[in-house]
Scaffold this motif. Structure first.
Motif, PDB file in Angstrom:
ATOM      1  N   GLU A 166       4.557   6.767 -11.433  1.00  0.00           N
ATOM      2  CA  GLU A 166       3.182   7.066 -11.028  1.00  0.00           C
ATOM      3  C   GLU A 166       2.517   5.760 -10.632  1.00  0.00           C
ATOM      4  OE1 GLU A 166       2.770   5.088 -13.849  1.00  0.00           O
ATOM      5  OE2 GLU A 166       0.772   6.002 -13.860  1.00  0.00           O
ATOM      6  N   VAL A 167       1.223   5.800 -10.459  1.00  0.00           N
ATOM      7  CA  VAL A 167       0.568   4.668  -9.799  1.00  0.00           C
ATOM      8  C   VAL A 167       0.706   3.355 -10.596  1.00  0.00           C
ATOM      9  CG1 VAL A 167      -1.764   5.073 -10.747  1.00  0.00           C
ATOM     10  CG2 VAL A 167      -1.496   4.026  -8.485  1.00  0.00           C
ATOM     11  N   ILE A 168       0.666   3.415 -11.916  1.00  0.00           N
ATOM     12  CA  ILE A 168       0.756   2.170 -12.681  1.00  0.00           C
ATOM     13  C   ILE A 168       2.172   1.580 -12.600  1.00  0.00           C
ATOM     14  CG2 ILE A 168       0.657   1.169 -15.003  1.00  0.00           C
ATOM     15  CD1 ILE A 168      -1.729   2.906 -15.568  1.00  0.00           C
ATOM     16  N   THR A 226       0.420  10.379  -9.520  1.00  0.00           N
ATOM     17  CA  THR A 226      -0.636  10.455 -10.539  1.00  0.00           C
ATOM     18  C   THR A 226      -1.579  11.619 -10.253  1.00  0.00           C
ATOM     19  OG1 THR A 226      -0.576   8.112 -11.050  1.00  0.00           O
ATOM     20  CG2 THR A 226      -2.646   9.250 -11.478  1.00  0.00           C
ATOM     21  N   LEU A 227      -2.014  11.713  -8.987  1.00  0.00           N
ATOM     22  CA  LEU A 227      -2.983  12.753  -8.636  1.00  0.00           C
ATOM     23  C   LEU A 227      -2.363  14.148  -8.756  1.00  0.00           C
ATOM     24  CD1 LEU A 227      -4.844  11.102  -5.605  1.00  0.00           C
ATOM     25  CD2 LEU A 227      -5.655  11.390  -7.957  1.00  0.00           C
ATOM     26  N   LEU A 274       0.789  -1.221   0.000  1.00  0.00           N
ATOM     27  CA  LEU A 274       0.000   0.000   0.000  1.00  0.00           C
ATOM     28  C   LEU A 274       0.829   1.283   0.000  1.00  0.00           C
ATOM     29  CD1 LEU A 274      -2.971   0.221  -0.322  1.00  0.00           C
ATOM     30  CD2 LEU A 274      -3.209   0.644   2.134  1.00  0.00           C
ATOM     31  N   PRO A 275       1.866   1.400   0.822  1.00  0.00           N
ATOM     32  CA  PRO A 275       2.645   2.647   0.813  1.00  0.00           C
ATOM     33  C   PRO A 275       3.243   2.936  -0.565  1.00  0.00           C
ATOM     34  CG  PRO A 275       3.228   1.305   2.703  1.00  0.00           C
ATOM     35  CD  PRO A 275       2.338   0.466   1.849  1.00  0.00           C
ATOM     36  N   GLN A 276       3.723   1.874  -1.206  1.00  0.00           N
ATOM     37  CA  GLN A 276       4.323   2.065  -2.527  1.00  0.00           C
ATOM     38  C   GLN A 276       3.272   2.512  -3.537  1.00  0.00           C
ATOM     39  OE1 GLN A 276       6.471  -1.422  -3.780  1.00  0.00           O
ATOM     40  NE2 GLN A 276       7.383  -0.378  -5.556  1.00  0.00           N
ATOM     41  N   LEU A 277       2.087   1.853  -3.510  1.00  0.00           N
ATOM     42  CA  LEU A 277       0.994   2.248  -4.400  1.00  0.00           C
ATOM     43  C   LEU A 277       0.545   3.673  -4.095  1.00  0.00           C
ATOM     44  CD1 LEU A 277      -1.458  -0.789  -4.762  1.00  0.00           C
ATOM     45  CD2 LEU A 277      -0.155   0.363  -6.569  1.00  0.00           C
ATOM     46  N   ALA A 278       0.505   3.980  -2.799  1.00  0.00           N
ATOM     47  CA  ALA A 278       0.036   5.306  -2.401  1.00  0.00           C
ATOM     48  C   ALA A 278       0.977   6.384  -2.920  1.00  0.00           C
ATOM     49  CB  ALA A 278      -0.092   5.392  -0.877  1.00  0.00           C
TER      50      ALA A 278
END
Lengths: 257, 219
Positions: free
Chosen positions: B172-174, B23-24, B13-17
């Motif tokens: 970014e997120v992907i 991205t945001l 989760l931290p990495q995705l966040a």
């Protein structure tokens, strides 16, 4: 006495086509001038030039002795002195009636809200629409919208008002309520330039009739004289067409009975 | 499997966040510049000045004809070569998305302004409004209603297109998701999470657009 408004040798072109040709017209303060003429004769364009919505090409146009066609004319100043009302009202649809009325006084003239609102409400009451203060234009009839549009101009305290066929888009039963407002202004001694096809109204309200055709002024006379003894052949033809329309119901009535 | 999947998500989760934040941020800044630039474009296009219109037309066609990906490469690799100007990849992405978005929003604003009756402009001028006041109080507020649905649609496209930034090195997120997949081989789970992420960012925007459209239908 020098004229409040003075066109002199005034010309205006749309591309190649000359729509106003050597216009000479003087309007005194307090005078009510009605401009008549067939469609496309340039009468609306003449009003729009006076408000800077159309650009003139040559000649001279003075307001209170000051040349408006000189470079550096502050049209925003001129427009505050010369109010204009349009055929299709053009109220701002996203604003309430009161906001329509206050936009100019508050944003352009930077007046104080309380004072401007008091004036707007007094004028609304005068045209019988104070109860519509908070509604939006789309909730009003054409006649009501046009009366509001007149008040919107009046709220700027102009010296001159231009009326460009202001009843032409209205249903017949709404014409009267708008004309009454204009008549009231005329009685008060405001300077008015009116373009209209309401002949009876023109005759009743005008100090002077200006008859135009094909971009030229053909004659200028007091209304009684113009309507009873038009000088030019074109004015005679023009008036005959209107008297034909007026006599039409009677003729039909005779045929039917 | 389900529990390990859940644990995996928790761990990653931290990495995705962090990726999601990239991205945001890129999207939000891109949307901001697209909006500001688009309104400017729309107003300029409505002035009816020929040289201005030609310049805007060239700008528009460049961004219509050339893919965003090529623009990213051009700005990221081209600027240092041709102009000695090196911009961090994050800001390259913001710049390209902003410019591309501005050309699209600009066309929407131009069309919305043009669709207003001409009399609105003249009525505004006739009470002495300045050009700024005319646009600020009369024209743009009325154009807003017409331009909102297509503009919000474009916002969602900017958010989705921001993932191209990965190709100039933005994590970014992907990209963050792919890094996790490389480590764990849990592609279905991670791509599922990405799917939900984009859905929950973009869907509220479209929903808001529909709500606004319905609300303004009555005004």
């Amino acid at each position: 006495m020098s004229a409040l408004i003075e066109f002199q040798g005034f010309n205006k072109f749309f591309g190649e086509q000359q729509v106003l040709e050597q216009i000479d017209l003087q309007v005194q303060a307090g005078e009510v001038v009605v401009i008549l003429g067939p469609s496309g004769c340039g009468k609306s364009t003449l009003l729009r030039c006076l408000n800077g919505l159309e650009q003139a090409h040559s000649g001279s146009l003075r307001l209170d002795g000051k040349e408006l066609l000189a470079p550096g004319t502050d049209w925003r100043q001129v427009r505050q002195r010369v109010g204009m009302v349009f055929q299709s009202y053009h109220l701002f649809g996203h604003m309430s009636v009161l906001d329509n009325l206050l936009l100019g006084p508050l944003k352009v003239q930077k007046r104080e809200r309380g004072e401007a609102q008091a004036q707007a409400e007094a004028l609304l009451a005068r045209v019988g629409l104070l109860d519509k203060r908070d509604v939006f234009p789309r909730q009003l009839s054409g006649g009501q919208q046009q009366r509001i549009a007149i008040v919107r101009s009046l709220c700027m305290n102009p010296e001159v008002m231009l009326f460009d066929e202001v009843t032409a888009a209205l249903d017949p039963e709404m014409v009267k309520e708008v004309l009454q407002v204009i008549q009231g202004l005329a009685r008060e001694g405001m300077t008015l330039l009116i373009v209209t096809h309401e002949m009876a109204f023109a005759r009743a309200v005008a100090d002077r009739i200006v008859f135009m055709e094909a971009g030229r002024i053909l004659e200028q006379n007091p209304p009684e004289r113009f309507f009873t003894q038009p000088q030019s052949a074109r004015a005679q033809q023009f008036l005959e067409k209107f008297s034909f329309v007026e006599s039409l119901p009677k003729t039909l009535h005779k045929e039917l009975s | 499997m389900a529990s390990t999947g859940f644990e995996l998500l928790q761990v990653s989760l931290p990495q995705l966040a962090a990726g999601a934040l990239q991205t945001l941020s890129i999207s939000a800044l891109g949307i901001f510049f697209a909006t500001v630039g688009g309104v400017l474009y729309g107003v300029l296009a409505n002035l009816g000045k020929r040289p201005v219109n030609i310049a805007l037309q060239v700008y528009l066609e460049l961004f219509r004809a050339i893919p965003v990906l090529v623009w990213l490469y051009l700005v990221f690799f081209g600027l240092p070569i041709f102009f000695g100007l090196s911009i961090p990849s994050f800001w390259c992405a913001v710049l390209v998305l902003g410019l591309w978005g501005a050309s699209e929003v600009g066309e929407v604003v131009r069309g919305a302004l043009r669709s207003l009756p001409r009399g609105q402009r003249e009525a505004g001028l006739s009470i002495g409004l300045s050009g700024w006041q005319l646009y600020g109080y009369v024209l743009l507020p009325q154009a807003l209603k017409r331009m909102t649905p297509p503009t919000i649609n474009l916002y969602t496209r900017i958010i989705k297109t921001s993932s191209l930034a990965v190709l100039i090195g933005v994590v970014e997120v992907i990209k963050a998701g792919q890094q996790i997949i490389e480590r764990t081989y849990e592609s279905v789970l991670i791509y599922g999470a990405l799917l939900l992420f984009f859905f929950f960012v973009c869907y509220p925007l479209s929903a808001a657009s529909r709500v606004l459209e319905r609300r303004w239908a009555h005004t």
